[in-house]
Design a protein around this motif. Structure first.
Motif, short mmCIF file in Angstrom:
data_model
loop_
_atom_site.label_atom_id
_atom_site.label_comp_id
_atom_site.label_asym_id
_atom_site.label_seq_id
_atom_site.Cartn_x
_atom_site.Cartn_y
_atom_site.Cartn_z
N HIS A 131 2.82 1.50 13.67
CA HIS A 131 2.56 2.92 13.38
C HIS A 131 2.99 3.82 14.54
O HIS A 131 3.56 4.88 14.34
CB HIS A 131 1.07 3.17 13.14
CG HIS A 131 0.54 2.51 11.90
ND1 HIS A 131 -0.81 2.41 11.63
CD2 HIS A 131 1.15 1.93 10.85
CE1 HIS A 131 -0.99 1.80 10.48
NE2 HIS A 131 0.19 1.48 9.99
N HIS A 151 -9.61 6.79 3.62
CA HIS A 151 -9.99 7.32 2.30
C HIS A 151 -11.44 7.02 1.91
O HIS A 151 -11.95 7.62 0.97
CB HIS A 151 -9.01 6.82 1.22
CG HIS A 151 -8.89 5.35 1.11
ND1 HIS A 151 -7.73 4.73 0.71
CD2 HIS A 151 -9.76 4.35 1.36
CE1 HIS A 151 -7.91 3.43 0.70
NE2 HIS A 151 -9.13 3.18 1.09
N ASP A 185 0.34 -2.34 10.74
CA ASP A 185 -0.54 -1.65 11.70
C ASP A 185 0.11 -1.46 13.08
O ASP A 185 0.05 -0.38 13.67
CB ASP A 185 -1.82 -2.47 11.94
CG ASP A 185 -2.69 -2.60 10.69
OD1 ASP A 185 -2.33 -2.03 9.65
OD2 ASP A 185 -3.72 -3.29 10.79
N PHE A 216 0.82 -1.22 0.00
CA PHE A 216 0.00 0.00 0.00
C PHE A 216 0.85 1.27 0.00
O PHE A 216 0.44 2.30 -0.52
CB PHE A 216 -0.98 0.02 1.18
CG PHE A 216 -2.07 1.02 0.95
CD1 PHE A 216 -3.14 0.71 0.13
CD2 PHE A 216 -1.99 2.30 1.47
CE1 PHE A 216 -4.12 1.65 -0.17
CE2 PHE A 216 -2.96 3.25 1.19
CZ PHE A 216 -4.03 2.91 0.37
N ASP A 274 12.42 2.17 4.60
CA ASP A 274 11.78 0.86 4.70
C ASP A 274 12.87 -0.12 5.14
O ASP A 274 14.02 0.02 4.74
CB ASP A 274 11.17 0.43 3.35
CG ASP A 274 10.21 -0.74 3.49
OD1 ASP A 274 9.00 -0.54 3.27
OD2 ASP A 274 10.66 -1.86 3.84
#
Ligand SMILES: NC(=O)c1ccc[n+]([C@@H]2O[C@H](COP(=O)([O-])OP(=O)(O)OC[C@H]3O[C@@H](n4cnc5c(N)ncnc54)[C@H](O)[C@@H]3O)[C@@H](O)[C@H]2O)c1
Length: 367
Positions: free
Chosen positions: A79, A125, A76, A13, A37
């Motif tokens: 974060h 979104h 997740d 994503f 990353d």
């Protein structure tokens, strides 16, 4: 003024924010300053595609390049620490959903962003889907009367947990990965507070992930003004299903109902070797201009562009207070997290979970 942005997490994503910021760069509104990353092979590919400085450690990226903001698309459960680090350094932060897996973690992020006067936005979104916006507007102007009940569903093909992110699917669930979108969307549409949550679920059916993760979760939420909405989420649809995700929402009120099927918008294809496919062109579509430059449009881009628009608004002399209620905020994300966390608590106990009114500004961003 161009806003300099570093992206942290450039996986499946994370390529989407990279594309969105690169496009905003062409328009002179942002600078895609770098990518961090932990996967060196992925960094090599992204460097080749985007031609930006890349780093295996996000702290090094933040030390070495000038940035006004970061966009976080790590798994997740990773974060929070990264967002805290960025906020400590005075960056504005856009985070993929869910903001964090705990209410306390969300609260920590909200408090630090407020203390440092920085924007904390979450990439919910679904709020930017034009069909959802029309539905939200009808609810807001009272077109449906008092909302009585509704349902939403979001179901991924089984390839998502088993082949996209097998390394961290066990740290997530259909409620955290999928339900969270619609928990936020319905909170935002109703402008109401989730008061009670009861959940049922099934596990042990995903090949190779038998005991590790919930396969499907049904979350029944009662809101403070009395509406009841059920959210059905799973990531077990077979590879043959005609889209990567099946999703939709329906609300019924005392004066009317409204329904959005956001998977099948009426465009279908069947190509040799592919089988039947439906296409969600509202999310992302590409257009080439006369020189061949590709422009991407759709709510997958709009939601990220909104973050840049908000930073431009702040740079023009407005305050965070002026933005209140006009974007998916940390506080909104905490509300969605409270529902997902309560769903998991209910799955464990078999009992409903009552949610006390949150501290801060509940339901702050009505459409
Ligand atoms: N808005 C949406 O609809 C949407 C859709 C899909 C995924 N997501 C969210 O986006 C996030 C990423 O999902 P994904 O599908 O791209 O997962 P992914 O596993 O494909 O990508 C995650 C990337 O983060 C990198 N990473 C891990 N730890 C890191 C660290 N400490 N520092 C920097 N990079 C690190 C990994 O190497 C990987 O490249 C998740 O939070 C997910 O829920 C949002």
């Amino acid at each position: 003024m161009s806003i300099r942005i570093g992206v942290i997490g450039g996986g499946t994503f994370g390529r989407n924010p990279l594309l969105a910021f690169r496009q905003l760069e062409h328009g002179g509104r942002a600078v895609l300053a770098g990518l961090a990353d932990t996967n060196p092979e992925l960094l090599r590919q992204r460097k080749e595609e985007f031609g930006i400085p890349v780093y295996e450690d996000h702290r090094r990226m933040l030390d070495e390049i000038e940035t006004d903001a970061v966009s976080i698309a790590t798994p997740d459960h990773l974060h929070r620490e990264i967002a805290l680090e960025a906020l400590r350094r005075g960056k504005h932060v856009l985070v993929e959903k869910p903001l964090d897996l705990t209410e306390a973690g969300c609260r920590e992020l909200i408090d630090l962003a407020e203390k440092n006067g920085r924007l904390l936005q979450v990439d919910f979104h679904k709020r930017f889907d034009p069909d959802h916006r029309a539905m939200a507007e009808a609810v807001r102007r009272g077109g449906l009367g008092d909302i009585l009940y509704g349902h939403a569903h979001m179901e991924d093909r089984v390839e998502v947990p088993t082949r996209w992110f097998p390394g961290w699917a066990a740290n997530s669930s259909p409620a955290w990965f999928l339900g969270i979108h619609f928990f936020d969307l319905v909170n935002w549409m109703l402008g109401d507070r989730p008061a009670r949550v009861f959940a049922t679920g099934q596990r042990g059916r995903l090949p190779g992930m038998e005991a590790e993760t919930w396969n499907a979760i049904q979350t029944h939420v009662t809101y403070a003004r009395g509406a009841a909405v059920t959210f059905q989420c799973s990531w077990v649809l077979p590879d043959e299903f005609e889209a990567i995700v099946n999703q939709g929402v329906r609300l019924v009120g005392s004066q009317g109902c409204w329904e959005v099927d956001s998977q099948d918008r009426g465009t279908a294809s069947c190509l040799a070797g592919e089988g039947m496919r439906t296409h969600n062109n509202h999310f992302l579509r590409e257009r080439a201009d006369k020189s061949g430059q590709i422009t991407r449009e759709g709510y997958g881009i709009d939601s990220i562009a909104d973050f840049v628009e908000n930073l431009e608004f702040l740079a023009a002399g407005h305050s965070l207070e002026d933005l209140r209620g006009k974007y998916p905020s940390g506080q909104d994300a905490m509300e969605a997290t409270r529902v997902a966390a309560a769903a998991h608590a209910s799955l464990e106990s078999g009992e409903p979970v009552d949610l006390s009114p949150p501290s801060g500004h509940a339901g702050e961003s009505r459409p």
